[in-house]
Enzyme design. Sequence first.
Site, PDB file in Angstrom:
ATOM      1  N   GLY A 198       0.701  -1.396  -0.182  1.00 55.22           N
ATOM      2  CA  GLY A 198       0.340  -0.055   0.276  1.00 55.22           C
ATOM      3  C   GLY A 198       0.244   0.610  -0.303  1.00 55.22           C
ATOM      4  CB  CYS A 199      -0.327   4.801  -1.162  1.00 53.73           C
ATOM      5  SG  CYS A 199      -1.663   4.610  -0.064  1.00 53.73           S
ATOM      6  CE1 TYR A 200      -1.194   8.560   3.891  1.00 58.74           C
ATOM      7  CE2 TYR A 200      -2.810   7.156   4.193  1.00 58.74           C
ATOM      8  CZ  TYR A 200      -2.145   8.605   4.872  1.00 58.74           C
ATOM      9  OH  TYR A 200      -2.998   9.091   3.870  1.00 58.74           O
TER      10      TYR A 200
END
Length: 340
Positions: free
Chosen positions: A159-161
């Site tokens: 995921g991005c975070y």
Amino acid sequence: MSKLKAIIVGASGYTGAELALILNRHPHFELSGLYVSTNSADAGKAISVLYPQLRSVVDLPLQPLPPDEADIARLAQQCDTVFLATAHEVSHDYAPIFLNNGCQVFDLSGAYRVNNTEFYPQYYGFEHQYPQLLQSAVYGLAEWNHEQIKQTDLVAVAGCYPTVSQLSLKPLLENELIDRSQLPVINAVSGVSGAGRKAALNSSFCEVSLNPYGVFNHRHQPEIATHLGCEVIFTPHLGNFKRGILATITAKLKDGVTAEQVQQAFEQAYHGRPLLRLCGRHFPSIKQVEFTPFCDIAFAVKDNHIIIVGAEDNLLKGASAQAVQCANIRYDFPETTGLF
């Protein structure tokens, strides 16, 4: 050498559009189809109608994905690679069909990121039906799972975070420099593109200022903690800018750990990793990473505490660029192929 045929499912979203641009210029992939859900209002339109910047670059139509499983299986047999830029429960259902028909899957959703079936009802709202695939899927954090990615048919792209958070903390945890009696605290801010293309009042650009959300219950917290092997306190924020993530992380170092040891840990971890840039004493900004496939990291140490700042483009290093980076690793191409 013939090109690998690749399709994108969920191509109408921001991530799908970035994937289309990257794969269109990639020397080893042929972008052979863009697909959206059967009932999508975008079905039949050229992707360049939705994204005018793609006009005369990628003008492929957005085709409705066949509703019948047998038709999806036939589609899978006609391509080598699928990128699933779809909702979590959609990827959950489609990934096995593509895999069973000889297609390499790069899933950008959270459907296969955590090898724990109990995680999914709580954080994603559905019961996971494929525990065997959860076990065999490789987590697509490219800088850390390089060898595993080479040998799998299912990559669950990070995921991005979680990407920026883990890249910032892993070298210190792996070298046992962190005092785990004090949980690392991650405060991260994302642009509104992270909320997706679908209109919603709380993510409308004119409504957003700077606000936290998902406090103590965001689904990326257990993803981060699981793959770090360390509990963290994670608070995401939504900012009034389009794209990018900036994470500021505070942690306690073990007694006697020096800034030089920290620097050495980062340099050893990321030597030869072309999409990770260490910025020395200059803390990164979103401006320097937006529209690029890089994650930039810098840190400062004082009185046994460390502050690490990481920055990335959430749509690129946090999604599409990392997916293609993983595909490059899987097919033994140079990691940056197609990303510039």
